[in-house]
Write a protein that holds these residues in place. Structure first.
Motif, mmCIF file in Angstrom:
data_model
loop_
_atom_site.group_PDB
_atom_site.id
_atom_site.type_symbol
_atom_site.label_atom_id
_atom_site.label_comp_id
_atom_site.label_asym_id
_atom_site.label_seq_id
_atom_site.Cartn_x
_atom_site.Cartn_y
_atom_site.Cartn_z
ATOM 1 N N PHE A 62 42.691 39.064 34.982
ATOM 2 C CA PHE A 62 42.187 39.564 33.703
ATOM 3 C C PHE A 62 43.082 39.003 32.615
ATOM 4 O O PHE A 62 44.261 39.299 32.580
ATOM 5 N N HIS B 236 36.177 47.119 43.279
ATOM 6 C CA HIS B 236 35.083 46.677 42.410
ATOM 7 C C HIS B 236 34.497 45.346 42.882
ATOM 8 O O HIS B 236 33.300 45.118 42.768
ATOM 9 N N LEU C 212 30.615 45.051 41.746
ATOM 10 C CA LEU C 212 30.771 45.367 40.323
ATOM 11 C C LEU C 212 31.512 44.265 39.581
ATOM 12 O O LEU C 212 31.323 44.076 38.394
ATOM 13 N N LEU C 213 32.380 43.559 40.298
ATOM 14 C CA LEU C 213 33.144 42.472 39.702
ATOM 15 C C LEU C 213 32.958 41.220 40.540
ATOM 16 O O LEU C 213 32.913 41.289 41.765
ATOM 17 N N HIS D 110 28.682 52.453 36.441
ATOM 18 C CA HIS D 110 29.209 51.935 37.707
ATOM 19 C C HIS D 110 28.274 52.252 38.863
ATOM 20 O O HIS D 110 28.052 51.439 39.742
ATOM 21 N N GLN E 281 31.754 42.760 32.599
ATOM 22 C CA GLN E 281 32.832 42.866 33.560
ATOM 23 C C GLN E 281 33.394 44.281 33.488
ATOM 24 O O GLN E 281 33.528 44.849 32.405
ATOM 25 N N ILE E 282 33.673 44.802 34.644
ATOM 26 C CA ILE E 282 34.161 46.171 34.688
ATOM 27 C C ILE E 282 35.660 46.174 34.831
ATOM 28 O O ILE E 282 36.222 45.401 35.576
ATOM 29 N N ARG E 283 36.304 47.019 34.063
ATOM 30 C CA ARG E 283 37.743 47.082 34.232
ATOM 31 C C ARG E 283 38.158 48.534 34.220
ATOM 32 O O ARG E 283 37.866 49.227 33.294
#
Lengths: 316, 269
Positions: A14, A48, A53-54, B104, B267-269
């Motif tokens: 990131f 994730h 999800l990622l 999510h 994008q998930i964080r």
């Protein structure tokens, strides 16, 4: 053999910070695997990626043989995810939440109605089912979240720190529910920062630090790897703890470190007699001790021991 | 808690298709409204009434000589002035989903993902319809008499809903990009209110300097209000119809694909 969860060299950055730098996992069907590590170790990011999800920057991951990137739709049909922050719609009631998720899984309206009632009942939310989730307590939300997670009877379940922030009673109840899932044959990957939780539940534990899995094994194997027991000594403020660490290393070959408070020394000892000997040495040197204890290793101890043996500086 | 093994041997059927999933999300939005009926009453009933009363009686005498005279001009504008700020809510919903984590779960479920956005934007039309009905009823009570008759009124109402559907996508995009729901409403209102007031909602542009008149006539809000006025009073021409529908199509063509793209690639964080 096809693993329920298989990852090779998973990586994710990131903004230039490498959160996950090469995670390997091979989890068998029906296994309860705990990914254990401190905050920021890369647990959630790994999860994730495994749950579509990622998108990983590098490496591969398969759920029951399906690629998490190329066959994401297939993966989504086999898994369910229950998050650290319960993934629910707070403006809907518990029942409306479950019906919505059931529908999105492919249940008919009729099935969804029955299923929602059954699940609310069996998760002890029967009375609260028609209240909006915004009014639920933390424990109730986690229970509803878990109910939403199991309604599709997933082959693989991911639980991201399911008990963080729960009171001991709710935690125990949630553990019970997770055990039942595994008994019914579901593969579970659970992330946690509590050694006790991993110890209670997991068949195997993967220790994750700095974006890598640095050790994998049964709880017994991992604890044994630290050298069995931990000797904790609290010194009086006048004594230099680093002096004591050196003394332990020189006299007994013990790997010891000090806590940030500056008065506590911890040493991994293989057996109780070594602890006796170490205390004996302190007596000989007439070191002022406030108290001492011999205990099973804590998460910190395991972490220290593992990072120390991989030749890294402990970060604390 | 003790018996999750219950009696469940059922497995889900086929993953839901786009239509089924969109329907489920529409139902979700209806449940939101039902669970917060008070909010709906304030937003779609109380606040349109107040707006209509304030503008009719505050400006009526000064601008058109009398309130009854002015409302003939004002009411079509008030329809837009009421409904467009309500479409901001589409963005807030998406942002709340993302911020609160239910996004999510949606992303790990096996359904046609854009349904989450389509469903809520379509179902939101019901709120707009309620507001439209309130404003029109109230307007008739205050002496609004559209020359376009019932057909003109129906056509105008339909167009307002269509226009609202178009602007929803603008705020849906903002809702996708923002980090917190509060930011969505703040940013959106900063865009909405200048556009609403720098338009022909409240006043006729013919007394303005030429350059300002051109600028204001190009405002999408003005284009929409001109058509709505035309439909209500039975004076709409083909050019106004084409411009009005063109604006909506343009909004959808630009903002719908962008919104869905950002939503899916988020994008998930």
């Amino acid at each position: 053999m096809t693993y329920a969860i298989e990852a090779k060299g998973l990586r994710k950055s990131f903004r230039g910070h490498e959160a996950v730098r090469g995670v390997d996992l091979a989890i068998r069907q029906g296994e309860l695997f705990a990914l254990l590590g401190p905050n920021g170790a890369g647990k959630t990011t790994t999860l994730h990626m495994l749950t579509t999800l990622l998108r990983p920057d590098g490496g591969t991951a398969y759920i029951c043989g399906s690629d998490v990137v190329a066959e994401a739709a297939d993966v989504r049909r086999r898994i369910s995810v229950t998050g650290q922050y319960a993934a629910l719609d707070e403006s809907l009631t518990g029942r409306q939440n479950l019906r919505l998720f059931a529908g999105l899984h492919g249940f008919s309206h009729k099935e969804a109605v029955v299923l929602a009632s059954e699940l609310l009942e069996s998760f002890g939310l029967g009375d609260a089912g028609d209240r909006t989730v915004g009014t639920y307590s933390g424990g109730m939300r986690r229970r509803l979240d878990l109910a939403a997670g199991i309604l599709s009877q997933p082959e693989v379940m991911f639980l991201d720190e399911p008990t963080t922030g729960l009171d001991p009673q709710s935690r125990r109840e949630l553990w019970e529910a997770i055990r039942l899932l595994v008994k019914k044959g579901t593969t579970v990957l659970l992330t946690t920062q509590y050694l006790e939780e991993a110890d209670q539940l997991a068949d195997r534990i993967g220790f994750i630090a700095d974006g890598r899995v640095i050790a994998t094994g049964t709880p017994e194997q991992l604890k044994a790897s630290t050298g069995g027991k931990t000797l904790t000594i609290r010194l009086s403020a006048a004594t230099d703890p680093y002096e004591i660490c050196r003394l332990f290393a020189d006299e007994h070959g013990l790997s010891a470190h000090t806590d940030e408070d500056g008065v506590t020394v911890k040493a991994a000892v293989r057996e109780a007699s070594l602890a006796h000997a170490a205390i004996g040495t302190l007596m000989e040197h007439q070191t002022a001790i406030k108290d001492f204890a011999l205990s099973d290793p804590s998460l910190d101890d395991v972490f220290f021991a593992l990072t120390a043996t991989t030749g890294k500086e402990a970060t604390r | 808690m003790s018996s999750i093994q219950a009696s469940r041997a059922r497995k889900p059927g086929q993953s839901p298709g786009g239509l089924t999933a969109t329907g489920l999300f529409m139902r979700r939005t209806l449940h939101h409204m039902r669970n917060n009926i008070f909010g709906l009453a304030v937003e779609a009933v109380l606040s349109p009434i107040i707006m209509l009363l304030i503008f009719t009686f505050l400006f009526g005498g000064a601008i058109a000589g009398s309130a009854r005279e002015y409302i003939q001009y004002l009411l079509p504008g008030i329809l837009v002035l009421t409904v467009v700020p309500m479409t901001v809510y589409s963005g807030t919903t998406i942002c709340t989903d993302i911020a609160k984590g239910v996004y999510h779960r949606f992303r790990t479920l096996p359904f046609w993902q854009p349904a989450a956005i389509f469903g809520s934007i379509i179902a939101d039309s019901l709120r707009y319809a309620v507001a439209l009905l309130v404003v029109l009823t109230m307007g008739f009570g205050l002496g609004f008499r559209p020359d376009g008759g019932l057909e003109g009124t129906m056509a105008a109402a339909l167009y307002v809903l269509l226009f609202a559907f178009g602007t929803s996508w603008v705020f849906a995009l903002i809702g996708n990009a923002a980090k917190r729901p509060e930011t969505v409403s703040g940013t959106s209102m900063m865009i909405v209110y200048p556009l609403l007031f720098a338009s022909n909602v409240l006043v006729d542009t013919s007394t303005m300097p030429r350059w300002l008149q051109v600028a204001i006539d190009l405002n999408p809000i003005s284009i929409a209000v001109t058509l709505i006025r035309g439909l209500l009073h039975g004076t709409a021409n083909a050019a106004q119809l084409a411009a009005g529908i063109g604006v909506v199509l343009l909004l959808i063509a630009i903002f719908a694909p962008l919104t869905i793209n950002v939503y899916l690639r988020r994008q998930i964080r």
